[in-house]
Design an enzyme around this catalytic site. Structure first.
Site: not given
Length: 180
Positions: A132-134
């Site tokens: 995930h980008y987070r």
């Protein structure tokens, strides 16, 4: 649904030991990964050694940091001969994540994890795509607690991947306990 029952997302705690901090010039030497749930309980562990050329080690692993951390330096250099190609390690990591996380969203977690992600982006692009980008960066908690509250978590500073991850998980548990 309780947090323990939820498999919609998992944490992939990663720590990399590199020849230095430049994702362009340095290379990953060692990786450790621990998958946890949101209660920070370990579900699976992976470690790997990446084979790096002796030339890169000689050129990049110099200076004050490596002089002060001689035991880490010696251990990383000694295990280098038994390392595997970076592409093999990436495949093993992807298999590890897919086996233990299934189709869950995978958040990268750790201390200063943004720096590790720069290396992951460059050296392991397929693994990077799975994440995930987070991120869950324990360093953000560290900055707040030390500067706003004057409280500091003390963890060993061995500069070896698996020990560093376990220290980061304990550190986050410490911060969360302070909040409850």
């Amino acid at each position: 649904m309780s947090r323990k029952d939820s498999k919609k997302s998992m944490l992939l705690w990663v720590d990399l030991e590199m020849t230095g901090l430049s994702p362009v010039h340095d290379r990953i030497l060692e990786v450790a990964a621990i998958i946890t749930d949101w209660d920070l309980e370990e579900k699976a562990t992976y470690t790997g050694v990446v084979k790096v050329s002796d030339k890169i080690i000689a050129e990049r692993m110099v200076g004050e940091f490596w002089e002060k951390n001689k035991a880490s330096y010696d251990g990383l250099v000694a295990q280098n001969a038994s390392g595997k190609p970076a592409t093999t390690i990436e495949k093993e990591l992807l298999d590890f994540v897919n086996e233990h996380c299934g189709d869950a969203v995978v958040y990268l977690a750790g201390n200063s994890i943004h720096q590790d992600q720069k290396f992951i982006e460059r050296e392991w692009p397929e693994l990077n795509e799975r994440l995930h980008y987070r991120q869950l960066d324990v360093s953000s908690w560290k900055v707040y607690f030390e500067n706003a509250l004057g409280q500091k978590f003390m963890k060993p500073d061995n500069h070896r991947a698996l020990d560093d991850i376990r220290g980061s998980i304990e550190e986050l548990k410490w911060y969360l306990k302070k909040l409850s």
